[in-house]
Enzyme design. Structure first.
Site, PDB file in Angstrom:
ATOM      1  CB  SER A 139      -0.886   0.014   1.253  1.00 53.80           C
ATOM      2  OG  SER A 139      -1.541   1.256   1.424  1.00 53.80           O
ATOM      3  CE1 TYR A 160      -4.087  -2.555   5.352  1.00 61.12           C
ATOM      4  CE2 TYR A 160      -3.419  -0.283   4.939  1.00 61.12           C
ATOM      5  CZ  TYR A 160      -3.802  -1.524   4.465  1.00 61.12           C
ATOM      6  OH  TYR A 160      -3.899  -1.737   3.106  1.00 61.12           O
TER       7      TYR A 160
END
Length: 305
Positions: free
Chosen positions: A197, A210
């Protein structure tokens, strides 16, 4: 013929369940399609053409995709099948309905489809997942570690140890267990793809746990690429920016962020999972034979992989 994908730029409700239902309709609409370069954006909708028919780039290959019931995993699974691969998908048992749709689409492409539900946070299941995939597919050439857990929390003080552990188990432990179990079955020419990401390099303040797992994902990709490259196994990653997936509307983003999700990118909108499908195909294809240890970004002009 152009097919509209319903996508409101600014949801008018702050109710999570209604947002989730809206997002699920969006995802199902876009993921059943392939998007060409002529995506048309307006404040009310995205228009897309059904164009992905496949050209045999993955003919005869055997792929396992975690998180294959929705989002980018679903997009990759459908694209792989249309390119000639047999595909196994993993998903949580409660996502059986969505998984059945993907299985049907894989079969509609004329390829073998295997559904293996289960919880990746358990080492014994990860080992069995690989064994089952190899057995039912007749081998394994492509492993896509895509499943992830993302929950927004305004402060580190709001994250419990159990929540932190669940994120680490899903995002870091599971790929470790899966890759270890898969390696004895992977031959030269095999491919491992991890979904990382833009959060790896530019973490949001409310995605403390995360974001650090995605930094770890980026690093395991680059480390394993060096370790496995001499064996003829390529390892690469995909780093999405703001993409409409189930993560966003099931606790992965605040209601305030969802209102203008993706609106601050140069393209002025979030991406659809199907817009990343071709990246997963490219990284898995044999003609990408010199791509190893690479992170391919897709963030609408913002962020870096």
């Amino acid at each position: 013929m152009e097919v509209p994908i319903a996508q409101r730029a600014k949801p008018k409700t702050d109710r999570s369940i209604r947002l989730k239902n809206t997002q699920n309709r969006r995802s199902r609409a876009s993921l059943n399609l392939g998007l060409d370069s002529a995506v048309k954006w307006s404040p009310g909708r995205i228009m897309a053409r059904i164009v992905i028919k496949g050209s045999g780039r993955l003919q005869g290959r055997k792929a396992l995709i975690t998180g294959g019931d929705s989002g980018m995993g679903r997009a990759a699974a459908i694209a792989y099948a249309r390119e000639g691969a047999d595909v196994a998908i993993n998903y949580l048992p409660e996502e059986e309905k969505d998984a059945k749709e993907v299985i049907a689409l894989i079969k509609a492409a004329g390829r073998k489809a295997v559904a293996i539900p289960g919880d990746l946070r358990k080492e014994e299941f990860c080992i069995r997942l690989i064994e089952d995939a190899v057995l039912q597919l007749g081998g394994l050439d492509i492993l896509v570690s895509n499943a992830a857990r993302q929950q927004t929390k305004p402060s580190i003080l709001d994250i419990t140890t159990a929540e932190f552990d669940a994120t680490m188990k899903t995002n870091i432990y599971a790929p470790f267990w899966l890759i270890k179990a898969a390696l004895p079955h992977l031959k030269p020419g095999a491919v491992i793809i991890g979904t990382t990401s833009v959060q790896a390099a530019d973490p949001s303040e409310d995605l403390y746990d995360y974001a650090q797992t995605k930094a770890a994902t980026t690093n395991y990709i680059r480390s394993l690429a060096k370790q496995l490259g001499p064996k003829g196994i390529r390892v690469n990653g995909v780093a999405p920016g703001p993409i409409w997936t189930a993560l966003q509307v099931s606790g992965g983003a605040t209601q305030e962020k969802l209102v203008n999700f993706g609106g601050d990118t140069p393209m002025g909108r979030p991406g659809q999972p199907a817009e990343l499908a071709s990246i997963y195909v490219q990284l898995a294809a044999a003609d990408a034979s010199y791509a190893n240890g690479q992170i391919y970004g897709a963030a609408g002009g913002g962020g870096q992989p």
